[in-house]
Every structure is written in structure tokens, then in C-alpha cells.
Design a protein around this motif. Structure first.
Motif, mmCIF file in Angstrom:
data_model
loop_
_atom_site.group_PDB
_atom_site.id
_atom_site.type_symbol
_atom_site.label_atom_id
_atom_site.label_comp_id
_atom_site.label_asym_id
_atom_site.label_seq_id
_atom_site.Cartn_x
_atom_site.Cartn_y
_atom_site.Cartn_z
ATOM 1 N N SER A 1 -23.379 14.265 5.084
ATOM 2 C CA SER A 1 -22.879 14.831 6.054
ATOM 3 C C SER A 1 -21.317 14.764 6.077
ATOM 4 O O SER A 1 -20.512 15.723 6.595
ATOM 5 C CB SER A 1 -23.394 14.374 7.264
ATOM 6 N N VAL A 2 -20.741 13.621 5.621
ATOM 7 C CA VAL A 2 -19.363 13.317 6.078
ATOM 8 C C VAL A 2 -18.500 14.218 4.815
ATOM 9 O O VAL A 2 -17.501 15.115 5.393
ATOM 10 C CB VAL A 2 -18.831 12.058 5.638
ATOM 11 N N ALA A 3 -19.076 14.475 3.915
ATOM 12 C CA ALA A 3 -18.811 15.316 2.598
ATOM 13 C C ALA A 3 -18.654 16.886 3.026
ATOM 14 O O ALA A 3 -17.763 17.491 3.030
ATOM 15 C CB ALA A 3 -19.520 15.322 1.312
ATOM 16 N N VAL B 1 -18.025 21.956 13.904
ATOM 17 C CA VAL B 1 -18.772 21.389 12.915
ATOM 18 C C VAL B 1 -19.417 20.289 13.434
ATOM 19 O O VAL B 1 -18.692 19.227 13.898
ATOM 20 C CB VAL B 1 -17.930 20.862 11.684
ATOM 21 N N ILE B 2 -20.658 19.850 13.106
ATOM 22 C CA ILE B 2 -21.476 18.857 13.714
ATOM 23 C C ILE B 2 -21.852 17.970 12.518
ATOM 24 O O ILE B 2 -22.665 18.485 11.410
ATOM 25 C CB ILE B 2 -22.389 19.092 14.621
ATOM 26 N N PHE B 3 -21.407 16.434 12.439
ATOM 27 C CA PHE B 3 -21.866 15.914 11.302
ATOM 28 C C PHE B 3 -22.371 14.569 11.843
ATOM 29 O O PHE B 3 -21.936 14.022 12.897
ATOM 30 C CB PHE B 3 -20.825 15.606 10.174
ATOM 31 N N LEU C 1 -24.603 19.416 9.192
ATOM 32 C CA LEU C 1 -25.530 19.064 8.182
ATOM 33 C C LEU C 1 -26.030 17.633 8.773
ATOM 34 O O LEU C 1 -25.377 16.645 9.046
ATOM 35 C CB LEU C 1 -24.828 18.652 6.953
ATOM 36 N N SER C 2 -27.308 17.415 9.378
ATOM 37 C CA SER C 2 -27.867 16.187 10.033
ATOM 38 C C SER C 2 -29.138 16.172 9.561
ATOM 39 O O SER C 2 -29.817 17.039 8.872
ATOM 40 C CB SER C 2 -27.617 16.748 11.380
ATOM 41 N N THR D 1 -15.232 19.487 4.043
ATOM 42 C CA THR D 1 -15.042 20.760 3.460
ATOM 43 C C THR D 1 -14.765 21.802 4.515
ATOM 44 O O THR D 1 -14.329 23.043 4.271
ATOM 45 C CB THR D 1 -15.966 21.383 2.585
ATOM 46 N N GLN D 2 -15.016 21.562 5.747
ATOM 47 C CA GLN D 2 -14.884 22.575 6.839
ATOM 48 C C GLN D 2 -13.271 22.298 7.693
ATOM 49 O O GLN D 2 -13.133 21.983 8.642
ATOM 50 C CB GLN D 2 -15.924 22.556 7.885
ATOM 51 N N ALA D 3 -12.318 22.561 6.844
ATOM 52 C CA ALA D 3 -11.072 22.420 7.135
ATOM 53 C C ALA D 3 -10.605 23.021 8.433
ATOM 54 O O ALA D 3 -11.054 24.272 8.518
ATOM 55 C CB ALA D 3 -10.146 22.498 5.911
#
Length: 122
Positions: free
Chosen positions: A43-45, A34-36, A78-79, A49-51
Motif C-alpha cells: 500500500s505504501v509503494a 489516494v488512500i493507503f 490499495l487496502s 507511485t501516485q505523485a
């Protein structure tokens, strides 16, 4: 945010440095990634959610973060558009292809240039 030639060149340079990794870089397998961007609340949220998945924060986005990339089988993020375009090129050169790309409105930050995307090996 205005996309300029300078910002595109900077993004390309960042992606180029990712591809210039030494062969002895740490291999982290094919685990999903996951890239945020920790500067963007949405993006943090999304990353939260991607545990259980490996994560890369674009704020750290220099060579250290790119070395952590490894050879993932699937990458989601999400970027901002500018980050997405640089990432897309680098990931395509690693054999990943776009599965999903959606522009999303950012109700928390007021940003309207966020993209939710997924790339996977084929």
C-alpha cells in the motif's frame, strides 16, 4: 484475517463518523485522492507511485483523516478488504461509484486480501 460481525460494526462506525462531519469542515476541493495503509508495504509503494495527489493514511483513520477527505472527484486506494468495505459505503454516500476493484496478492507482506480500487463521481 477473519471478518467478524464486530469488525464490520467497527468499520461502519468509522464510516458513520466520517459522514457526521460538521458543515464548517475544511473544504479541500475536488482534487484526486489516494488512500493507503502505512502498515502494509504494498500500500505504501502504491501511494508512492501516485505523485502529486492528496493522501490519507488509514493508520490515522480517525476523525482527522475523514475530515481531510473533502469532496474528491476521484479516489484510488490499495487496502485490506475490511477497510475497503467501510470506505466504499462512505464514498458511495458522497456520490462516488466504483470504477475498478481488483484483488491483489501481496508479495512483500504475504497478504492475500488486499484490494486495489478506484471510485469516481459520475
Amino acid at each position: 484475517m477473519r471478518v467478524t460481525r464486530r469488525s464490520m460494526l467497527k468499520g461502519g462506525a468509522l464510516a458513520g463518523s466520517a459522514l457526521a462531519m460538521p458543515a464548517a469542515a475544511i473544504e479541500l476541493g475536488k482534487a484526486p485522492l489516494v488512500i493507503f495503509d502505512s502498515r502494509v508495504p504494498e500500500s505504501v509503494a502504491f501511494a508512492a507511485t501516485q505523485a502529486g495527489l492528496r493522501r490519507i493514511d488509514l493508520v490515522q483513520g480517525t476523525e482527522a483523516a475523514w475530515r481531510a477527505l473533502g469532496e474528491p472527484a476521484r479516489v484510488s486506494g490499495l487496502s485490506r478488504w475490511s477497510d475497503w468495505t467501510a470506505l466504499r459505503g462512505a464514498l458511495e454516500e458522497r456520490g462516488l461509484r466504483v470504477e475498478q476493484e481488483t484483488r491483489v496478492a501481496g508479495p512483500l507482506s504475504g497478504r492475500d486480501h488486499l484490494f486495489r480500487w478506484t471510485m469516481a463521481a459520475r
